[in-house]
Design an enzyme around this catalytic site. Structure first.
Site: not given
Length: 242
Positions: A73, A102, A107, A123, A150, A171, A197
């Site tokens: 980030q 994800f 984080n 991930e 994936d 995320d 995002c």
């Protein structure tokens, strides 16, 4: 947090003179300078002799290590606020199994692990999963497990899909979680926090959670992750009745 790194894309090998100029510049400024002569795997340190990039999550006494080409980030302060808000919305306790989709290099995973019974991170990039494992180990966290998958493809046969979870956090990238979100109803979570995002892909996936899977949109908001731009980070909480 204390180091700034620059990656220079050099299509041709640097001359000795150019290398010296960059090394002198690094020494004068305190910058850590990397070169990338080919693809992302070719990135290597030019100066200083050693470099370890980290950022801290002081509310959780965590230090997260990363490489200069890893996704992180961009706004440290907002990132810390975002993590705190996500954990508050999830209402995790020590009895909970948590799934993070994800998960990147950990984080959210690492702070979640301090509050949960176990956190399973998934991930798509194997290198980030390795970094997440390393970060868990270096921070003394032993109740996380990670899988490479994936999430834009069919994951029905993945071992982590065979379990039930109390909480889910996702995320995804700007494209969202179109393939994965339609399967979240089979995983048992009462609360789902979706960090995005791109408001458009969040709205699309929220429609699936609410209209097809029976969740209620209980809270939503935006964060100014990218000041002076038109982009925002969004977060939404979805709750399903017991």
């Amino acid at each position: 947090d204390s180091v700034t790194a620059l990656v220079f894309r050099n299509l041709d090998p640097l001359s000795d003179t150019d290398s010296k100029i960059l090394r002198d510049y690094a020494e004068a400024t305190g910058l850590h300078i990397y070169l990338q002569p080919k693809g992302p795997d070719s990135v290597h340190l030019l100066s200083p002799e050693t470099s370890q990039l980290t950022y801290g999550l002081p509310d959780y006494a965590l230090e997260v290590q990363f490489l200069p080409t890893d996704f992180t980030q961009v706004n440290t302060v907002i990132n810390q606020t975002m993590i705190a808000q996500a954990l508050s919305l999830l209402q995790v306790d020590k009895s909970h199994e948590v799934l993070e989709l994800f998960c990147g290099l950990g984080n959210f995973t690492l702070p979640l692990a301090q509050q949960a019974k176990r956190v399973t991170g998934v991930e798509g990039e194997a290198s980030l999963v390795q970094r997440a494992c390393d970060n868990a180990r270096k921070n003394g966290i032993d109740n996380t497990q990670y899988h490479v998958a994936d999430l834009s493809e069919d994951t029905a046969q993945q071992p982590w899909r065979q379990r039930i979870y109390d909480r889910i956090l996702l995320d995804p990238p700007r494209s969202g979680a179109e393939e994965m979100v339609k399967h979240l109803g089979t995983l048992g979570a009462e609360r789902i926090v979706y960090v995005s995002c791109h408001p458009g892909s969040l709205a699309r996936d929220a429609g699936v959670l609410v209209n097809e899977l029976g969740y209620t949109l209980a809270a939503a908001g935006v964060m100014d992750m990218f000041p002076h731009t038109a982009h925002v980070e969004s977060m939404a909480l979805f709750i399903r009745a017991k």
